[in-house]
Design a protein around this motif. Structure first.
Motif, PDB file in Angstrom:
ATOM      1  N   LYS A 213       0.829  -1.198   0.000  1.00 58.18           N
ATOM      2  CA  LYS A 213       0.000   0.000   0.000  1.00 58.18           C
ATOM      3  C   LYS A 213       0.864   1.250   0.000  1.00 58.18           C
ATOM      4  CE  LYS A 213      -4.261  -1.139   2.385  1.00 58.18           C
ATOM      5  NZ  LYS A 213      -5.187  -0.580   3.369  1.00 58.18           N
ATOM      6  N   GLN A 214       1.936   1.213   0.775  1.00 52.04           N
ATOM      7  CA  GLN A 214       2.840   2.367   0.791  1.00 52.04           C
ATOM      8  C   GLN A 214       3.437   2.592  -0.583  1.00 52.04           C
ATOM      9  OE1 GLN A 214       5.777   2.007   3.903  1.00 52.04           O
ATOM     10  NE2 GLN A 214       4.171   1.657   5.411  1.00 52.04           N
ATOM     11  N   ALA A 215       3.877   1.514  -1.214  1.00 51.73           N
ATOM     12  CA  ALA A 215       4.428   1.629  -2.565  1.00 51.73           C
ATOM     13  C   ALA A 215       3.397   2.253  -3.492  1.00 51.73           C
ATOM     14  CB  ALA A 215       4.843   0.257  -3.078  1.00 51.73           C
ATOM     15  N   LEU A 216       2.156   1.824  -3.340  1.00 48.40           N
ATOM     16  CA  LEU A 216       1.069   2.352  -4.164  1.00 48.40           C
ATOM     17  C   LEU A 216       0.941   3.859  -3.962  1.00 48.40           C
ATOM     18  CD1 LEU A 216      -1.340   1.663  -6.010  1.00 48.40           C
ATOM     19  CD2 LEU A 216      -2.704   1.329  -3.950  1.00 48.40           C
ATOM     20  N   ASN A 217       1.019   4.289  -2.718  1.00 47.04           N
ATOM     21  CA  ASN A 217       0.915   5.715  -2.429  1.00 47.04           C
ATOM     22  C   ASN A 217       2.054   6.496  -3.049  1.00 47.04           C
ATOM     23  OD1 ASN A 217      -1.413   5.400  -0.985  1.00 47.04           O
ATOM     24  ND2 ASN A 217      -0.366   5.141   0.978  1.00 47.04           N
ATOM     25  N   VAL A 218       3.256   5.951  -2.936  1.00 46.86           N
ATOM     26  CA  VAL A 218       4.416   6.624  -3.515  1.00 46.86           C
ATOM     27  C   VAL A 218       4.231   6.810  -5.015  1.00 46.86           C
ATOM     28  CG1 VAL A 218       6.863   6.378  -4.040  1.00 46.86           C
ATOM     29  CG2 VAL A 218       6.018   5.823  -1.759  1.00 46.86           C
ATOM     30  N   ILE A 219       3.823   5.742  -5.664  1.00 44.46           N
ATOM     31  CA  ILE A 219       3.639   5.818  -7.110  1.00 44.46           C
ATOM     32  C   ILE A 219       2.546   6.821  -7.457  1.00 44.46           C
ATOM     33  CG2 ILE A 219       2.906   4.527  -9.135  1.00 44.46           C
ATOM     34  CD1 ILE A 219       4.121   2.043  -7.667  1.00 44.46           C
ATOM     35  N   GLY A 220       1.438   6.729  -6.743  1.00 44.10           N
ATOM     36  CA  GLY A 220       0.334   7.648  -7.003  1.00 44.10           C
ATOM     37  C   GLY A 220       0.760   9.097  -6.863  1.00 44.10           C
TER      38      GLY A 220
END
Lengths: 239, 239
Positions: A213-220
């Motif tokens: 989820k954190q990775a997702l946030n970073v990408i977003g």
DNA sequence: CGCCTAAATATTGTATGCAATATCCTGGTC
DNA sequence: GACCAGGATATTGCATACAATATTTAGGCG
């Protein structure tokens, strides 16, 4: 699945995730078929596959529509993955860690250790780490011998960024930190599995999914700020 | 899904679960098509649907085979359902029980209360209870607004005996007892949801799935003893 | 001008045909 | 008798054709 069939499904999935269709837009098979250069037959098959994945929906005699689809849905899918993998970890811990499973996991731990130990982490390292991460998770899942569990997880993996292997795609500080956190969690999970601590293994595994989820946030965030161009399957996060 | 398509899939699913094919047996599309009185096209579609349910598997250019399939697999699927529904219950408790959700659940509780209160329970009552039970679970699941969760649960529901509604099919003592236990658990779950007790709701919901497992055992035992003839979708439990 | 109706059009659902691939069978060799 | 090669057969994968069903459009009516 056959070759052409698989390719069509993959292309179509990517198109939908890239926002090639408006949410709720009706998909006419013939138009799509000619656009993809194939006949309606494989398109139809593909649409039925994607329906199962929740990307499109269908009504009898009225064809398919693309489902509205947000970054929250991806986050939700990661939650489901965490829950199911937590169940898997608990089962493995309770049933006892089989020697060959332990060996496979230890191999993963060692590879992770070597990558983390490096001072400068190359993109290749990040990719290796992702591959290792995928194998770590897969090993635990398969150790359960629970078909329903595997099928359910396979379903979540069809969503972008949900599969464990997509961790840490960036060579940023965030990416490094995520790798280190993930590696640490892997060690804890292995410890819990080895000691038959089912509840602990489950809790750790669930929490572990939050790395994705954190990775997702970073990408977003990086896409919204225009810092990165959106590679395939990423444009949806801006919507 | 179209009408003919849906029927073919349902018939084929039933055939497989009834043991019409030996585990690992190859399915030739044309033979099956003529046996079912349709063309290969819907058969092909159906097989691909059943592949996603895990009942058959396929290799490129080599067609489909039926998967080996045991009562343990059903039990495993019930575990997965329990885990996912536990997650759903936790989410609902944490997000707060919306008024219309609470109302729908209370309606279910009341119906269950009325059935349980009766001295003699008719087959019709058991069927009503099953319907109510299905609605109770569905209400909680849909309250999450989590597509991945719904998709995963839909998958498990395709297996026989996994869907909550098939509880208590028999008018036996066991069936009655199961209904009473289920009703009691429903009350507890509702209480946990209402009070925002996420962990408790999750644990209760997980345990609640075991009612289905008990029902499965009862059915399995009664068939093995030859006490009952096997209705459709039941013969597999003897294998 | 809006609304209903019905023909025209478009789209889906199913069947069938054909090429590509796999499987099986036959005959030969060791 | 076991094994291998090569052709015959069967089966899959895809494209296309046609019927059934939806959707759109045009025209008539109030």
């Amino acid at each position: 699945m056959s070759n052409q069939q698989t390719r069509t499904t993959a292309r179509l999935r990517e198109m939908i995730l890239n926002g090639a269709f408006a949410p709720g837009e009706r998909i006419t098979e013939s138009a799509l078929a000619s656009a993809l250069g194939v006949s309606r037959t494989p398109v139809r098959l593909s649409l039925s596959v994607l329906e199962r994945e929740g990307l499109v929906s269908s009504e009898p005699n009225r064809g398919f529509r693309v489902e509205a689809y947000s970054i929250g849905d991806i986050s939700d899918a990661i939650d489901v993955r965490g829950t199911l993998e937590g169940m898997a970890a608990r089962l493995v811990a309770e049933d006892g860690l089989a020697p060959h499973t332990a060996a496979a996991l230890e191999d993963c731990l060692e590879i992770g250790e070597r990558i983390i130990a490096k001072r400068a982490i190359t993109p290749g390292d990040a990719s290796d780490f992702g591959e290792m991460n995928g194998r770590f998770h897969k090993t635990i899942i398969e150790a359960c011998n629970n078909k329903a569990l595997e099928n359910g997880l396979d379903l979540t993996h069809k969503m972008p960024f949900v599969e464990p292997a997509v961790i840490a795609i960036h060579d940023t500080i965030d990416g490094q930190q995520q790798m280190m956190v993930a590696q640490h969690q892997h060690r804890l999970i292995f410890d819990a599995l080895e000691n038959g601590e089912g509840a602990r293994a489950e809790a750790l595994m669930r929490e572990h999914a939050n790395v994705s989820k954190q990775a997702l946030n970073v990408i977003g965030a990086s896409i919204e700020s225009g810092e990165h161009s959106a590679p395939p399957s990423l444009r949806l996060v801006t919507s």
